[in-house]
Design a protein around this motif. Sequence first.
Motif, PDB file in Angstrom:
ATOM      1  N   ASN A  20       0.854  -1.185   0.000  1.00  0.00           N
ATOM      2  CA  ASN A  20       0.000   0.000   0.000  1.00  0.00           C
ATOM      3  C   ASN A  20       0.897   1.246   0.000  1.00  0.00           C
ATOM      4  O   ASN A  20       1.475   1.593   1.026  1.00  0.00           O
ATOM      5  CB  ASN A  20      -0.920  -0.022   1.226  1.00  0.00           C
ATOM      6  N   ARG A  22       1.676   5.283  -0.489  1.00  0.00           N
ATOM      7  CA  ARG A  22       1.140   6.645  -0.487  1.00  0.00           C
ATOM      8  C   ARG A  22       2.292   7.603  -0.255  1.00  0.00           C
ATOM      9  O   ARG A  22       3.356   7.211   0.234  1.00  0.00           O
ATOM     10  CB  ARG A  22       0.042   6.834   0.556  1.00  0.00           C
ATOM     11  N   ARG A  24       3.306  11.741   1.088  1.00  0.00           N
ATOM     12  CA  ARG A  24       2.841  12.876   1.878  1.00  0.00           C
ATOM     13  C   ARG A  24       3.818  14.028   1.684  1.00  0.00           C
ATOM     14  O   ARG A  24       5.026  13.855   1.881  1.00  0.00           O
ATOM     15  CB  ARG A  24       2.758  12.491   3.340  1.00  0.00           C
ATOM     16  N   TYR A  33       5.453   6.262   1.803  1.00  0.00           N
ATOM     17  CA  TYR A  33       5.007   5.250   2.754  1.00  0.00           C
ATOM     18  C   TYR A  33       4.687   3.960   2.014  1.00  0.00           C
ATOM     19  O   TYR A  33       4.108   3.981   0.930  1.00  0.00           O
ATOM     20  CB  TYR A  33       3.730   5.691   3.464  1.00  0.00           C
ATOM     21  N   CYS A  34       5.058   2.848   2.650  1.00  0.00           N
ATOM     22  CA  CYS A  34       4.644   1.523   2.185  1.00  0.00           C
ATOM     23  C   CYS A  34       4.044   0.830   3.392  1.00  0.00           C
ATOM     24  O   CYS A  34       4.729   0.652   4.413  1.00  0.00           O
ATOM     25  CB  CYS A  34       5.826   0.741   1.637  1.00  0.00           C
ATOM     26  N   ASN A  35       2.770   0.471   3.300  1.00  0.00           N
ATOM     27  CA  ASN A  35       2.065  -0.167   4.412  1.00  0.00           C
ATOM     28  C   ASN A  35       2.212   0.658   5.695  1.00  0.00           C
ATOM     29  O   ASN A  35       2.463   0.123   6.767  1.00  0.00           O
ATOM     30  CB  ASN A  35       2.535  -1.609   4.609  1.00  0.00           C
ATOM     31  N   GLU A  36       2.070   1.972   5.546  1.00  0.00           N
ATOM     32  CA  GLU A  36       2.097   2.960   6.630  1.00  0.00           C
ATOM     33  C   GLU A  36       3.451   3.147   7.307  1.00  0.00           C
ATOM     34  O   GLU A  36       3.549   3.750   8.365  1.00  0.00           O
ATOM     35  CB  GLU A  36       1.008   2.665   7.664  1.00  0.00           C
ATOM     36  N   LYS A  37       4.516   2.639   6.693  1.00  0.00           N
ATOM     37  CA  LYS A  37       5.875   2.880   7.186  1.00  0.00           C
ATOM     38  C   LYS A  37       6.589   3.798   6.201  1.00  0.00           C
ATOM     39  O   LYS A  37       6.511   3.580   4.986  1.00  0.00           O
ATOM     40  CB  LYS A  37       6.668   1.579   7.302  1.00  0.00           C
ATOM     41  N   GLU A  95      10.539  -2.131   3.767  1.00  0.00           N
ATOM     42  CA  GLU A  95       9.356  -2.053   4.627  1.00  0.00           C
ATOM     43  C   GLU A  95       9.337  -3.196   5.630  1.00  0.00           C
ATOM     44  O   GLU A  95       9.008  -3.001   6.802  1.00  0.00           O
ATOM     45  CB  GLU A  95       8.082  -2.067   3.766  1.00  0.00           C
ATOM     46  N   PRO A 100       7.374  -1.149  13.168  1.00  0.00           N
ATOM     47  CA  PRO A 100       6.055  -0.559  12.939  1.00  0.00           C
ATOM     48  C   PRO A 100       6.054   0.903  13.370  1.00  0.00           C
ATOM     49  O   PRO A 100       6.836   1.293  14.246  1.00  0.00           O
ATOM     50  CB  PRO A 100       5.111  -1.388  13.802  1.00  0.00           C
ATOM     51  N   PRO A 101       5.186   1.713  12.763  1.00  0.00           N
ATOM     52  CA  PRO A 101       5.140   3.122  13.153  1.00  0.00           C
ATOM     53  C   PRO A 101       4.691   3.267  14.602  1.00  0.00           C
ATOM     54  O   PRO A 101       3.899   2.463  15.104  1.00  0.00           O
ATOM     55  CB  PRO A 101       4.131   3.745  12.190  1.00  0.00           C
TER      56      PRO A 101
END
Length: 111
Positions: A20, A22, A24, A33-37, A95, A100-101
Motif C-alpha cells: 500500500n 502513499r 505525503r 510510505y509503504c504499508n504505513e511505514k 518495509e 512498525p510506526p
Amino acid sequence: MASDKNFVQFVSEQIAAAGNIRTRKMFGEYAVYCNEKVVALICDNQLFVKPTSAGRAFIDDVVEAPAYEGAKPSFLIEDRLEDKDWLSELVRLTEQELPPPKIKKTKKASK
C-alpha cells in the motif's frame, strides 16, 4: 528545489507492487510510505530509500547520500528507477525490516 508532482507520481507507480503506497508532502518534498511505514524520501526529484541490511544486500553496490542537508545518509536510487520489479522488491524488503510506526498519543482536552 521542490520535487515535481509528476516525478512523485512516477515513483509511486514504479513501486506499486511493494504494498500500500502513499506519499505525503512535507516542506516541499515528499515522504513515501509503504504499508504505513516511511520507506523513502523524494527530495529534489531524487529517490532516497531508508537504509536497511536487507536493502544493502539487495542493492549490492550502494550509493549513499543525505536527502537534505543535515540528514542521515540514505540509499540514493538513480540508475534503476525504470525497473519496476527491482524497485518494488527494494521497497518491499525495506518495509519488512523497518519497525512498525509509533502510535501517536492523543492529547486530552483540558478542563
